[in-house]
Scaffold this motif. Structure first.
Motif, short mmCIF file in Angstrom:
data_model
loop_
_atom_site.label_atom_id
_atom_site.label_comp_id
_atom_site.label_asym_id
_atom_site.label_seq_id
_atom_site.Cartn_x
_atom_site.Cartn_y
_atom_site.Cartn_z
N THR A 1 10.32 -4.06 0.09
CA THR A 1 10.16 -4.60 1.45
C THR A 1 11.42 -4.33 2.28
OG1 THR A 1 10.78 -6.78 0.61
CG2 THR A 1 8.45 -6.40 0.94
N VAL B 1 11.08 -0.94 3.68
CA VAL B 1 10.18 -0.87 4.83
C VAL B 1 10.87 -1.49 6.07
CG1 VAL B 1 7.90 -1.50 5.73
CG2 VAL B 1 8.17 -0.98 3.31
N LEU C 1 -0.33 0.95 -1.10
CA LEU C 1 0.23 -0.04 -0.16
C LEU C 1 -0.56 -1.34 -0.18
CD1 LEU C 1 1.24 2.32 2.78
CD2 LEU C 1 2.57 1.56 0.83
N LEU D 1 1.21 -4.84 -0.71
CA LEU D 1 1.02 -5.93 0.26
C LEU D 1 0.57 -7.20 -0.47
CD1 LEU D 1 0.93 -6.83 3.23
CD2 LEU D 1 -1.48 -6.16 3.28
N LEU E 1 3.80 -2.62 6.99
CA LEU E 1 3.03 -2.53 5.74
C LEU E 1 1.61 -3.04 5.99
CD1 LEU E 1 3.15 -1.91 2.70
CD2 LEU E 1 3.99 -4.21 2.31
#
Ligand code: NAI
Length: 677
Positions: free
Chosen positions: A495, A498, A532, A536, A554
């Motif tokens: 994370t 991202v 993904l 998630l 995301l």
């Protein structure tokens, strides 16, 4: 000759005057070349020099094989490079003395002949191995190279190309291949070993010289070109700064091949240097951790005959394929007929690649049965559940299947983030539920987390651990807390990557920085590879209990059904499963703390796991992260990295990041109470 008593060796002289040196290290299933074995060998060889026998045969009295290598525990005890060098030079002298004995010498090999054992065999004039023997110089995998003259002698016996390939890859060769590559002189059936040794000594055959073109490769003007090609090949797999050993091998060959004595001396110096270096020390530690994980199997009486897998998707399909490959009878259940058909196709492809022979491929396929109706449930000893990541759906499934199961059968869920306590409600016997968390791709990832819930019984745990070992994976027991160990540490890293992207850092730059640190794959590519949607799901689950924010981007991608590799598009684009590298931005300079953010967020979470005792110990956490994510092995794992960098420095760096980027970098409470040693 006065008969001396040795602890590890037995010396017998037969009627033909041949000295048979039997090695049998006490209280050990395999022969290891430890210090005592080497000191005794020195004494034996000195006796032989005083009265040269007709010939010498070195052999092992162990069932397991010849010699499994040098004593790896001694590798970590050298206080300095000088101390290591003295030790290595002693072995050099003994091996040189064996090589210079004025009589034929034979290494008589069965089973494993590895590392230092292989080097001892190379110091003999002849090597005779039984057909099933496995021979190797795997030192490079531990961040070192052969150090008892093995580099020099393997090149002399095999020729440069074959020997460098052998040492640089660290692979083992079966006796037949070893014969082809000149590593050994003869491969014979086991029953002929003794006769072959005797014949060889009484009538020593001429050893054929290497083909002419080997001399060309070795020419000082040609070597630099060959070395360049070798370095290019090696650098595609490992950077010099992270893994110096393969480069040291090439350097030895390039610079010293023409001067044997010097090459032997330089080999000793080079391995002494490598041995006390961080990379080797960390890789040796990891090797020992592997043994620790394998040693977790306590109940050897566990018997598993049939495995039933439910869910034939990415994970369930691959788990079923893997278990059948390892010899188990497996039934695979899914709601969709097409899914089962696709798994069988996938299995056929993998078995073809791995098993090669038709009868073995067919036998493995026969063990894997598609089972739309779930008929296999009644005979299963272990049921592995790998359906959708939804607690309610999983609970319903358990409720439906439990009445059909054998009393002794266990249920293993492959959930990647749901605590077991949320899944036991619908079970009459909640103690039969355990987590068997495999990693993607199943055939490549060595770790399986054994998730132990509050109600999981000891017996269930042992069956799960035992199965893991039997299917050649490494079991790591972890508590049933959200994300368990690996995903809990990995997810903040993904994370954060991202978030960096959302701040404008290009994905290629983020991934490159992680690769430069030594990760096997950048975090963005990893997220795309895992899927993904899965990321998630896990991130959302973990966000309930951890200070991570699920990045909006995301969510966006998942909403757009851009799920990564499996849909052909995620952060990256994939064509036929291969990543298409986007053009890099010229003149872009990333912020200076990208690496710190990616790595320290993981390390902070590793400390939280240590504080909460998620995996038992610092070593086991490091093992889990290395074997479950591929975390740069030469750093020795996230917590070992703390030890190397300094705990105080890590905390200061985290506080600094907290000030700039917020509370997700707040140093965990564990830093105040636990000292990483
Ligand atoms: P997937 O979506 O590829 O496969 C799920 C399969 O289960 C589908 O084929 C579906 O038809 C089948 N299924 C659903 N309900 C069923 C039922 N009641 N009876 C029979 N079949 C049923 O999912 P994937 O990725 O294989 O994940 C499965 C589990 O493994 C999840 O719990 C996930 O969290 C976990 N996991 C996933 C990893 C990954 O990288 N994809 C890694 C580790 C764990």
């Amino acid at each position: 000759m006065a008969k001396k008593k040795y602890k590890n060796w037995k010396v017998e002289h037969d009627k033909d005057g041949i000295a048979w040196l039997h090695l049998d290290v006490p209280k050990s299933s395999a022969n290891i070349l430890n210090e005592q074995v080497i000191i005794e060998l020195d004494s034996i060889v000195n006796e032989l020099i005083k009265k040269i026998p007709t010939g010498v045969v070195i052999l092992s009295d162990k069932e397991s094989g010849f010699i499994a290598g040098a004593d790896i525990n001694e590798f970590t005890t050298f206080e300095s490079e000088e101390a290591a060098l003295i030790n290595i030079q002693r072995a050099h002298t003994i091996f040189n003395n064996i090589e210079n004995l004025n009589c034929p010498t034979v290494a008589l090999i069965h089973g494993f002949c590895l590392g230092g054992g292989m080097e001892l065999a190379l110091a003999c004039r002849y090597r005779i191995a039984e057909e099933n023997a496995s021979l190797g110089l795997p030192e490079v995998k531990l961040g070192i190279h052969p150090g008892f003259g093995g580099t020099v002698r393997s090149i002399e016996r095999m020729g440069s190309f074959a020997a460098l390939d052998f040492i640089l890859t660290g692979r083992t060769l079966k006796a037949r291949q070893a014969k082809k590559t000149r590593l050994i002189n003869y491969a014979v059936p086991k029953r002929h070993l003794m006769t072959a040794a005797k014949q060889t000594i009484l009538k020593p055959p001429k050893i054929s010289s290497l083909p002419w073109w080997e001399k060309i490769v070795n020419h000082p003007l040609i070597r630099p070109f060959v070395a360049k090609i070798l370095i290019k090949k090696v650098s595609a797999r490992a950077a010099r700064a992270h893994y110096p050993a393969p480069y040291a091998i090439i350097d030895l060959w390039l610079n010293h091949l023409n001067d044997r004595t010097r090459m032997l001396e330089e080999e000793a110096k080079s391995i002494a240097r490598l041995l006390v270096g961080k990379t080797a020390q960390n890789l040796i530690r990891i090797f020992k951790l592997t043994d620790q994980l394998k040693g977790l199997v306590k109940d050897k009486s566990v018997s598993i005959n049939h495995i039933h897998v439910i869910g034939g998707g990415v994970m369930g399909g691959d788990i079923a394929i893997w278990c059948a490959l390892q010899g188990y009878d497996v039934t695979l259940q899914d709601q969709r007929h097409e899914t089962l058909a696709a798994v069988i196709q996938r299995a056929a492809k993998l078995y073809k690649r791995l098993l090669k022979q038709k009868y073995r491929i067919n036998a493995a396929l026969d063990r894997l049965t598609p089972d739309l109706k779930g008929n296999g449930l009644v005979k299963a000893d272990v049921v592995i559940e790998a359906i959708f990541e939804d607690a309610e759906v999983k609970r319903n499934l358990f409720k439906n299947i439990e009445p059909k199961l054998k009393k002794t059968a266990i249920i293993a869920t492959n959930t990647s983030s749901i605590p077991l306590e949320q899944l036991t409600e619908s079970l009459k016997k909640p103690d039969r539920l355990v987590g068997l968390h495999f990693f993607n791709p199943v055939s490549k990832m060595p770790l399986v987390e054994i998730v132990v819930g509050e109600k999981t019984s000891k017996k269930t745990q042992q069956i799960a651990i035992s199965l893991t070992k039997k299917i050649k994976k490494l079991p790591l027991p972890v508590t049933s807390t959200p994300g368990f160990l690996v995903n809990r540490i990995l997810m903040p890293y993904l994370t954060e990557a991202v978030t960096l992207f959302e701040e404008g850092v290009p994905i290629t730059v983020i991934d490159k920085i992680a690769l430069d640190y030594g990760m096997p794959m950048g975090p963005i590519e990893l997220a795309d590879t895992v899927g993904l949607d899965i990321c998630l799901h896990v991130a959302e689950n973990l966000a309930e209990s951890m200070p991570i924010t699920v990045p909006e981007h995301l969510r966006d991608l998942v909403n757009k059904k851009m799920l990564g590799k499996k849909t052909g598009k995620g952060f990256y684009t994939f064509k036929k499963g291969k990543l298409v590298k986007p053009a890099s931005k010229n003149n872009y300079t990333p912020p200076t703390d990208v690496k710190e953010r990616l790595i320290l967020i993981m390390i902070n979470e590793a400390m939280a796991c240590l504080r909460e005792n998620v995996a038992g110990s610092k070593d086991l956490i490091d093992a889990g992260i290395i074997f479950g994510t591929g975390f740069a092995p030469f750093h020795g794992g996230p917590l070992q990295y703390v030890k190397d960098r300094g705990q105080e420095q890590v905390v200061i760096a985290l506080e600094h990041l907290e000030k700039i980027h917020g509370s997700r970098f707040k140093p965990d409470d564990g830093w105040k109470t636990i000292v990483i040693e």
